[in-house]
Design a protein around this motif. Structure first.
Motif, mmCIF file in Angstrom:
data_model
loop_
_atom_site.group_PDB
_atom_site.id
_atom_site.type_symbol
_atom_site.label_atom_id
_atom_site.label_comp_id
_atom_site.label_asym_id
_atom_site.label_seq_id
_atom_site.Cartn_x
_atom_site.Cartn_y
_atom_site.Cartn_z
ATOM 1 N N TYR A 1 43.471 40.333 36.265
ATOM 2 C CA TYR A 1 44.041 40.678 34.960
ATOM 3 C C TYR A 1 43.774 42.140 34.588
ATOM 4 O O TYR A 1 43.888 42.529 33.429
ATOM 5 C CB TYR A 1 43.500 39.749 33.869
ATOM 6 N N GLY A 2 43.462 42.968 35.569
ATOM 7 C CA GLY A 2 43.298 44.390 35.332
ATOM 8 C C GLY A 2 41.851 44.814 35.201
ATOM 9 O O GLY A 2 41.338 45.601 35.991
ATOM 10 N N GLN A 3 41.163 44.308 34.186
ATOM 11 C CA GLN A 3 39.757 44.626 33.968
ATOM 12 C C GLN A 3 38.828 43.791 34.843
ATOM 13 O O GLN A 3 37.642 44.073 34.954
ATOM 14 C CB GLN A 3 39.393 44.418 32.498
ATOM 15 N N GLY A 4 39.390 42.784 35.442
ATOM 16 C CA GLY A 4 38.604 41.888 36.274
ATOM 17 C C GLY A 4 39.485 40.834 36.898
ATOM 18 O O GLY A 4 40.718 40.953 36.905
ATOM 19 N N THR A 5 38.859 39.794 37.414
ATOM 20 C CA THR A 5 39.623 38.715 38.031
ATOM 21 C C THR A 5 38.992 37.377 37.686
ATOM 22 O O THR A 5 37.757 37.249 37.669
ATOM 23 C CB THR A 5 39.708 38.895 39.563
ATOM 24 N N MET A 6 39.828 36.413 37.349
ATOM 25 C CA MET A 6 39.364 35.064 37.071
ATOM 26 C C MET A 6 39.528 34.228 38.333
ATOM 27 O O MET A 6 40.599 34.226 38.952
ATOM 28 C CB MET A 6 40.160 34.425 35.923
ATOM 29 N N VAL A 7 38.477 33.528 38.722
ATOM 30 C CA VAL A 7 38.521 32.679 39.907
ATOM 31 C C VAL A 7 38.753 31.239 39.473
ATOM 32 O O VAL A 7 38.000 30.688 38.652
ATOM 33 C CB VAL A 7 37.216 32.776 40.717
ATOM 34 N N VAL A 8 39.793 30.639 40.016
ATOM 35 C CA VAL A 8 40.101 29.242 39.720
ATOM 36 C C VAL A 8 40.254 28.484 41.033
ATOM 37 O O VAL A 8 40.578 29.072 42.070
ATOM 38 C CB VAL A 8 41.381 29.100 38.869
#
Length: 249
Positions: A161-168
């Protein structure tokens, strides 16, 4: 000299020097783990092959996450998901989903994250039980591989998401399962894996074959695996790095 002779040589009377006696091989179980590195070595191989199947299915289609419905989508493809955590690109810090109380993530999407926390508390693993900590570049993929294996998910996804990444993690019948009888795929999958992530090659290869249902024969710097009459041979150096991988297919 053809490829078969080059790889295996030829013994007298035309017999391969690498003919095997299947009774010398046995099914093995994974050993207990003591740290996050052990977990990574135990799950990286099989989880990575699941990723290849997932990536082939989703291709380069743009993704979307809907926390209200708990779905990860790629165009018309939709997958129920669990939120594991997120990695900030600003300082490379990891925050578990269960610890991110300000994000408003629905509780039902944190079941997997909470299960990993419970395991971390039981085994005293900081990476699983500490809510927020400094990580290293690429940690999101290591965590994805571990979570995919421990939670028996079909794949994981890093939603940048730009500022970081979400792991699902995702689980769906629409994601192709690994064909455990396709012995040949190990020969291409494992080199891909170790070229992109730091692992103990010898341990991760052994566990990969265990997950795939191979019978194994282990020596100091060699792992031999047999399944459906097909043989894989991996050799390693003194630092457990892969130096040779071939098969009698």
């Amino acid at each position: 000299m053809n490829l078969f002779k080059k790889l295996f040589g030829t013994a007298k009377n035309g017999a391969s020097q690498n003919e095997f006696v299947e009774s010398e091989f046995s099914l093995m179980k994974k050993t207990d783990f003591n740290n996050f590195e052990d977990l990574l070595n135990q799950h990286a191989g099989y989880s990575f092959e699941k990723q290849l199947n997932f990536n082939e299915l989703t291709g380069n289609v743009a993704w979307n996450i809907d926390l209200n419905t708990g779905m990860l989508s790629f165009g018309t493809l939709q997958f129920p998901m669990q939120v594991i955590g997120s990695l900030s690109f600003n300082d490379y810090s990891w925050m578990w989903g269960w610890a991110n109380t300000k994000s408003g993530i629905p509780e039902n999407l944190l079941d997997g994250s909470s299960k990993l926390k419970a395991l971390g508390e039981k085994k005293e693993l900081e990476e699983l039980k500490k809510g927020h900590f400094m990580a290293t570049e690429g940690f999101e993929h290591k965590m994805g591989l571990v979570a995919s294996g421990l939670l028996d998910a079909d794949a994981y996804f890093c939603a940048n998401y730009g500022q970081g990444t979400m792991v699902v993690t995702v689980k769906s019948d629409s994601i192709p399962e690994i064909d455990d009888n396709n012995v040949e795929r190990v020969l291409t999958t494992f080199p891909q894996l170790i070229s992109g992530i730091d692992l103990n090659h010898q341990e991760s290869f052994k566990n990969y074959l265990i997950d795939r249902g191979f019978k194994l024969k282990l020596t100091d710097r060699k792992i031999e695996g047999v399944k459906n009459g097909k043989l894989l041979i991996a050799e390693f150096d003194e630092l457990s790095r892969l130096i040779k991988l071939n098969g009698k297919i």
